[in-house]
Design a protein around this motif. Structure first.
Motif, PDB file in Angstrom:
ATOM      1  N   GLU A  24       0.948  -1.212   0.046  1.00  0.00           N
ATOM      2  CA  GLU A  24      -0.083  -0.022   0.090  1.00  0.00           C
ATOM      3  C   GLU A  24       0.878   1.189   0.168  1.00  0.00           C
ATOM      4  O   GLU A  24       1.903   1.336   0.564  1.00  0.00           O
ATOM      5  CB  GLU A  24      -1.017   0.019   1.170  1.00  0.00           C
ATOM      6  CG  GLU A  24      -1.883  -1.105   1.152  1.00  0.00           C
ATOM      7  CD  GLU A  24      -2.746  -1.019   2.601  1.00  0.00           C
ATOM      8  OE1 GLU A  24      -2.217  -0.411   3.660  1.00  0.00           O
ATOM      9  OE2 GLU A  24      -3.763  -1.619   2.382  1.00  0.00           O
ATOM     10  N   CYS A  61      -5.197   8.842   2.472  1.00  0.00           N
ATOM     11  CA  CYS A  61      -5.929   7.809   1.867  1.00  0.00           C
ATOM     12  C   CYS A  61      -4.661   7.033   1.105  1.00  0.00           C
ATOM     13  O   CYS A  61      -3.894   7.501   0.989  1.00  0.00           O
ATOM     14  CB  CYS A  61      -7.141   8.149   1.185  1.00  0.00           C
ATOM     15  SG  CYS A  61      -6.535   9.239  -0.563  1.00  0.00           S
ATOM     16  N   HIS A  62      -4.987   5.888   0.623  1.00  0.00           N
ATOM     17  CA  HIS A  62      -4.126   5.008   0.016  1.00  0.00           C
ATOM     18  C   HIS A  62      -4.397   5.419  -1.502  1.00  0.00           C
ATOM     19  O   HIS A  62      -5.349   5.446  -1.866  1.00  0.00           O
ATOM     20  CB  HIS A  62      -4.382   3.642   0.350  1.00  0.00           C
ATOM     21  CG  HIS A  62      -4.235   3.127   1.564  1.00  0.00           C
ATOM     22  ND1 HIS A  62      -2.737   3.051   2.034  1.00  0.00           N
ATOM     23  CD2 HIS A  62      -4.903   2.587   2.764  1.00  0.00           C
ATOM     24  CE1 HIS A  62      -2.926   2.695   3.345  1.00  0.00           C
ATOM     25  NE2 HIS A  62      -4.178   2.403   3.657  1.00  0.00           N
ATOM     26  N   GLU A  64      -4.859   4.425  -5.025  1.00  0.00           N
ATOM     27  CA  GLU A  64      -5.607   3.250  -5.715  1.00  0.00           C
ATOM     28  C   GLU A  64      -5.389   3.312  -7.246  1.00  0.00           C
ATOM     29  O   GLU A  64      -5.794   4.122  -7.872  1.00  0.00           O
ATOM     30  CB  GLU A  64      -7.184   3.696  -5.787  1.00  0.00           C
ATOM     31  CG  GLU A  64      -7.708   3.550  -4.318  1.00  0.00           C
ATOM     32  CD  GLU A  64      -7.653   2.331  -3.769  1.00  0.00           C
ATOM     33  OE1 GLU A  64      -7.667   1.317  -4.469  1.00  0.00           O
ATOM     34  OE2 GLU A  64      -7.794   2.032  -2.424  1.00  0.00           O
TER      35      GLU A  64
END
Length: 84
Positions: A24, A61-62, A64
């Motif tokens: 991640e 946030c990660h 994507e």
């Protein structure tokens, strides 16, 4: 996921060779280029994006890789990254 020793590693220790979760990365935006998300690499002494940019802000946030707004180069590098 169950924690278990890596049977192929010396002394039954764990290794990334048996990892099953994708890596991640934090989502980052490059200053002056709105609308494009990059994958951040904050683990080294000089933070940067996976594609090499250095002037950015980190989002909570990660990254994507499937997001249509993601950088194509970062997307490919994240998909090629080893699992953790």
């Amino acid at each position: 996921m169950t924690d278990s020793p890596d049977t192929g590693a010396p002394d039954g220790t764990r290794s990334s060779a048996t990892a099953r979760e994708p890596a991640e990365f934090p989502a980052v935006g490059v200053q002056g280029v709105p609308g494009v998300l990059h994958a951040g690499d904050l683990s080294r002494g000089r933070p940067r994006t996976l594609c090499g940019l250095r002037c950015f802000k980190v989002f909570l946030c990660h990254f994507e890789p499937g997001d249509p707004a993601s950088c194509r180069k970062c997307r490919a590098l994240v998909r090629a990254a080893p699992s953790r």
